[in-house]
Structures are given as structure tokens and as C-alpha cells.
Design a protein around this motif. Structure first.
Motif, mmCIF file in Angstrom:
data_model
loop_
_atom_site.group_PDB
_atom_site.id
_atom_site.type_symbol
_atom_site.label_atom_id
_atom_site.label_comp_id
_atom_site.label_asym_id
_atom_site.label_seq_id
_atom_site.Cartn_x
_atom_site.Cartn_y
_atom_site.Cartn_z
ATOM 1 N N THR A 1 0.802 -1.225 0.000
ATOM 2 C CA THR A 1 0.000 0.000 0.000
ATOM 3 C C THR A 1 0.837 1.277 0.000
ATOM 4 O O THR A 1 0.308 2.350 -0.284
ATOM 5 C CB THR A 1 -0.979 0.011 1.189
ATOM 6 O OG1 THR A 1 -0.236 -0.099 2.409
ATOM 7 C CG2 THR A 1 -1.992 -1.120 1.085
ATOM 8 N N VAL B 1 -14.559 5.587 -2.351
ATOM 9 C CA VAL B 1 -13.119 5.428 -2.160
ATOM 10 C C VAL B 1 -12.431 6.663 -2.736
ATOM 11 O O VAL B 1 -12.213 6.766 -3.934
ATOM 12 C CB VAL B 1 -12.601 4.140 -2.841
ATOM 13 C CG1 VAL B 1 -11.098 4.007 -2.647
ATOM 14 C CG2 VAL B 1 -13.330 2.918 -2.306
ATOM 15 N N LYS C 1 -5.777 2.489 0.234
ATOM 16 C CA LYS C 1 -4.983 1.562 1.046
ATOM 17 C C LYS C 1 -5.888 0.606 1.818
ATOM 18 O O LYS C 1 -5.628 -0.604 1.878
ATOM 19 C CB LYS C 1 -4.093 2.331 2.018
ATOM 20 C CG LYS C 1 -2.966 3.080 1.371
ATOM 21 C CD LYS C 1 -2.220 3.889 2.431
ATOM 22 C CE LYS C 1 -1.136 4.739 1.846
ATOM 23 N NZ LYS C 1 -0.428 5.514 2.890
ATOM 24 N N GLN C 2 -6.941 1.137 2.426
ATOM 25 C CA GLN C 2 -7.885 0.303 3.172
ATOM 26 C C GLN C 2 -8.569 -0.696 2.252
ATOM 27 O O GLN C 2 -8.762 -1.866 2.620
ATOM 28 C CB GLN C 2 -8.919 1.180 3.874
ATOM 29 C CG GLN C 2 -8.351 2.012 4.987
ATOM 30 C CD GLN C 2 -9.322 3.065 5.495
ATOM 31 O OE1 GLN C 2 -10.486 3.095 5.124
ATOM 32 N NE2 GLN C 2 -8.830 3.953 6.356
ATOM 33 N N SER C 3 -8.917 -0.266 1.043
ATOM 34 C CA SER C 3 -9.567 -1.161 0.082
ATOM 35 C C SER C 3 -8.644 -2.296 -0.347
ATOM 36 O O SER C 3 -9.070 -3.442 -0.475
ATOM 37 C CB SER C 3 -10.032 -0.383 -1.151
ATOM 38 O OG SER C 3 -11.054 0.510 -0.804
ATOM 39 N N ASP D 1 -5.696 7.138 1.469
ATOM 40 C CA ASP D 1 -5.999 6.321 2.649
ATOM 41 C C ASP D 1 -7.137 5.338 2.377
ATOM 42 O O ASP D 1 -7.070 4.171 2.786
ATOM 43 C CB ASP D 1 -6.339 7.191 3.859
ATOM 44 C CG ASP D 1 -5.123 7.899 4.424
ATOM 45 O OD1 ASP D 1 -3.981 7.440 4.159
ATOM 46 O OD2 ASP D 1 -5.301 8.913 5.117
ATOM 47 N N SER D 2 -8.166 5.790 1.681
ATOM 48 C CA SER D 2 -9.288 4.907 1.333
ATOM 49 C C SER D 2 -8.837 3.778 0.416
ATOM 50 O O SER D 2 -9.278 2.643 0.553
ATOM 51 C CB SER D 2 -10.407 5.695 0.655
ATOM 52 O OG SER D 2 -11.032 6.551 1.566
ATOM 53 N N THR E 1 -7.359 -9.433 1.867
ATOM 54 C CA THR E 1 -7.697 -10.289 3.005
ATOM 55 C C THR E 1 -8.854 -11.214 2.648
ATOM 56 O O THR E 1 -8.820 -12.406 2.947
ATOM 57 C CB THR E 1 -8.061 -9.426 4.241
ATOM 58 O OG1 THR E 1 -6.922 -8.628 4.581
ATOM 59 C CG2 THR E 1 -8.459 -10.293 5.420
ATOM 60 N N VAL F 1 -6.156 -3.648 1.361
ATOM 61 C CA VAL F 1 -6.037 -4.590 2.470
ATOM 62 C C VAL F 1 -7.309 -5.433 2.590
ATOM 63 O O VAL F 1 -7.245 -6.661 2.747
ATOM 64 C CB VAL F 1 -5.729 -3.853 3.792
ATOM 65 C CG1 VAL F 1 -5.839 -4.777 4.990
ATOM 66 C CG2 VAL F 1 -4.348 -3.214 3.728
ATOM 67 N N LYS F 2 -8.451 -4.789 2.487
ATOM 68 C CA LYS F 2 -9.738 -5.486 2.616
ATOM 69 C C LYS F 2 -9.899 -6.535 1.512
ATOM 70 O O LYS F 2 -10.268 -7.688 1.792
ATOM 71 C CB LYS F 2 -10.870 -4.462 2.551
ATOM 72 C CG LYS F 2 -12.233 -5.028 2.747
ATOM 73 C CD LYS F 2 -13.272 -3.915 2.743
ATOM 74 C CE LYS F 2 -14.675 -4.458 2.872
ATOM 75 N NZ LYS F 2 -15.670 -3.385 2.857
#
Length: 113
Positions: free
Chosen positions: A22, A41, A48-50, A45-46, A56, A52-53
Motif C-alpha cells: 500500500t 473510495v 490503502k484500506q480497500s 488512505d481509502s 484479506t 487490504v480489505k
């Protein structure tokens, strides 16, 4: 406008999704990044979170670039996405502003399993 640099920038974005790195978001995306297919998004930052989500939820997630075309401030990519054992085909159109990806438009089609 350096077309080769624009294409490399977009390839870096794909690399971020494929590897989960990220930190690449800061290198390739404008701070006011907008993905028109996912208007919720916004910004690095949004994204990066997407990343990872998604990675995962789908450890097999991988984007294979089929074709990259660039002209002026636009880069178009045709790709295949593997996610959850299913593939989909996608086309992205990315606008580059001041050496960063500023906005993207998406078209996709789910392929039969």
C-alpha cells in the motif's frame, strides 16, 4: 506529456493491488484520487484500506494486464482479475495529472466460470 511514464505509473497501481504494498499509493495516486466506479473510495488512505480489505477477503486476488494504451493524459488498460477462484475482465481509463493518477473510469464483464 510522457506516455511511457504515465503507463509505468498505472502499472505501479496494478502492482499495489497484486502485492498488497500500500505504500505505492503515495507514489502513484493524487491526494484527491477518485475512482468513479467506487465514489466512496476517495484519496490514498481509502485506497490503502480497500487494498487490504480485498486482499484479506481474496488471497488469490491478482490482476493480469492484457494491454496498455496511452495518449495525452489518459491511459487505458485491459486486464483480467482473478478473485475467489473466478475471473473477470475489466477495462480502466485513467487520467494522469501532474505525474499522479487523478481519476479512473471502469467497465467490466464477469466471465463464465
Amino acid at each position: 506529456m510522457d506516455i511511457a511514464a504515465n503507463k509505468a505509473l498505472v502499472r505501479g497501481y496494478i502492482e499495489m493491488w497484486n502485492t498488497g504494498n500500500t505504500a505505492l499509493a503515495e507514489e502513484v495516486l493524487a491526494t484527491d484520487w477518485m475512482d468513479h466506479a467506487h465514489p466512496e473510495v476517495v484519496g490514498t488512505d481509502s485506497v490503502k484500506q480497500s487494498v487490504v480489505k480485498v486482499r484479506t477477503a481474496f488471497p488469490d486476488f491478482h490482476i493480469t494486464i492484457e494491454q496498455v494504451v496511452g495518449e495525452d493524459d489518459m491511459v487505458a488498460i485491459r486486464a483480467t482479475i482473478l478473485r475467489g477462484g473466478k475471473t473477470s475482465r475489466v477495462m480502466w481509463f485513467v487520467r494522469i495529472v501532474e505525474g499522479k493518477m487523478r481519476e479512473m473510469w471502469t467497465g467490466s464483464e464477469i466471465s463464465p466460470a
